[in-house]
Design an enzyme around this catalytic site. Structure first.
Site, PDB file in Angstrom:
ATOM      1  N   HIS A 113      -7.274  -5.953   0.130  1.00  0.00           N
ATOM      2  CA  HIS A 113      -6.136  -5.033   0.166  1.00  0.00           C
ATOM      3  C   HIS A 113      -4.936  -5.571   0.952  1.00  0.00           C
ATOM      4  O   HIS A 113      -3.806  -5.554   0.463  1.00  0.00           O
ATOM      5  CB  HIS A 113      -6.573  -3.689   0.757  1.00  0.00           C
ATOM      6  N   SER A 168       0.827  -1.200   0.000  1.00  0.00           N
ATOM      7  CA  SER A 168       0.000   0.000   0.000  1.00  0.00           C
ATOM      8  C   SER A 168       0.869   1.261   0.000  1.00  0.00           C
ATOM      9  O   SER A 168       1.688   1.445  -0.885  1.00  0.00           O
ATOM     10  CB  SER A 168      -0.963  -0.044   1.190  1.00  0.00           C
ATOM     11  N   ASP A 188     -10.028  -4.847  -4.291  1.00  0.00           N
ATOM     12  CA  ASP A 188      -9.334  -4.091  -3.253  1.00  0.00           C
ATOM     13  C   ASP A 188     -10.216  -2.905  -2.902  1.00  0.00           C
ATOM     14  O   ASP A 188     -10.497  -2.067  -3.754  1.00  0.00           O
ATOM     15  CB  ASP A 188      -7.967  -3.636  -3.777  1.00  0.00           C
TER      16      ASP A 188
END
Length: 259
Positions: free
Chosen positions: A224, A93, A194
């Site tokens: 995610h 991320s 996601d």
């Protein structure tokens, strides 16, 4: 403030090949610890730092910004470069964005990068108001634990501090301009489903980096936080194989350690 249980940083002294792992925004090393332990068990030297303002309470993030988060991973990377013959950087991320900036800035000192659901932009339409709203709205609902696997949970904040979110938005804009400076081999793994970072972020990153050795993998069974999800073992194995392909000593170290 005491660190949340499980959010502690992780460090393992292994062989001459090192891996830096960068966790995500409002998350903690807990989301990457199984990955770090997998690599450590196979003889690698591993560093998984806790980013400033993370792993305690969301209010602590109000006092930090992207410069603080980047400085911490840059420091950890420099330690690995002093210790190891070859170094790789991995990120989840926002950790993916941190990894990309490290790659852009350190060039050939980094042998390759692995990105899992890397973030490139704050997509919330309300983000344009952050320069103003951060002064009177302190936080918004959290983004932690977007995981498909039943029973799996991420140690992260249940609130997003708006000052930090504004800094994150500026950081993504900066990194986006630096993507053409990324030339290292890239392994990018992302989830079609996601709920935090849309696939378009991965598409843009792949379109803008200058790397010629690029592998893209879809994580069909995960959301995610894929490093704690159904595809975790695939991420771990593929990333280790990626390192092994680019660092000849890895296979010997793994055999020596019994991994």
């Amino acid at each position: 403030m005491p660190v949340l249980p499980g959010a502690e940083p992780f460090r393992h002294e292994g062989g001459e090949v090192g891996v830096l792992l960068c966790h995500g925004f409002t998350g903690s090393p807990q989301s990457l610890r199984p990955w770090a332990e997998y690599l450590a068990e196979r003889g690698l030297t591993v560093s998984l730092p806790l980013l400033p303002g993370h792993g305690t309470r969301w209010q602590d993030m109000q006092l930090t910004g992207w410069q603080d988060w980047y400085a911490e991973v840059d420091r950890a990377l420099r330690e690995l470069l002093e210790r190891c013959e070859q170094v790789f950087a991995f990120g989840l991320s926002m950790g993916g964005a941190l990894t990309l900036r490290l790659a852009a800035k350190h060039g050939e000192a980094i042998s390759g990068i692995v990105l899992v659901n890397p973030a490139n932009k704050v997509h919330d339409p309300l983000a344009v108001t952050l320069p103003v709203t951060k002064h009177f709205i302190r936080s918004t609902p959290g983004i932690a634990s977007d995981i498909a696997k039943p029973g799996a949970a991420e140690v992260g904040y249940d609130r997003v501090p708006t000052k930090a979110a504004h800094s994150l938005k500026k950081f993504f804009q900066l990194v986006d301009t630096e993507l053409p400076q990324v030339t290292q081999p890239v392994l990018l793994l992302h989830s079609p489903q996601d709920h935090v970072v849309p696939p378009v972020d991965s598409e843009r990153i792949l379109a803008r980096v200058s790397s010629t050795d690029v592998t893209e993998t879809l994580l069909e069974q995960s959301y995610h936080v894929a490093t704690l999800d159904h595809d975790a073992e695939r991420i771990f194995a593929d990333s280790y194989a990626f390192v092994g392909r680019l660092a000849e000593s890895v296979g010997r170290e793994g055999a020596a350690s019994g991994g």
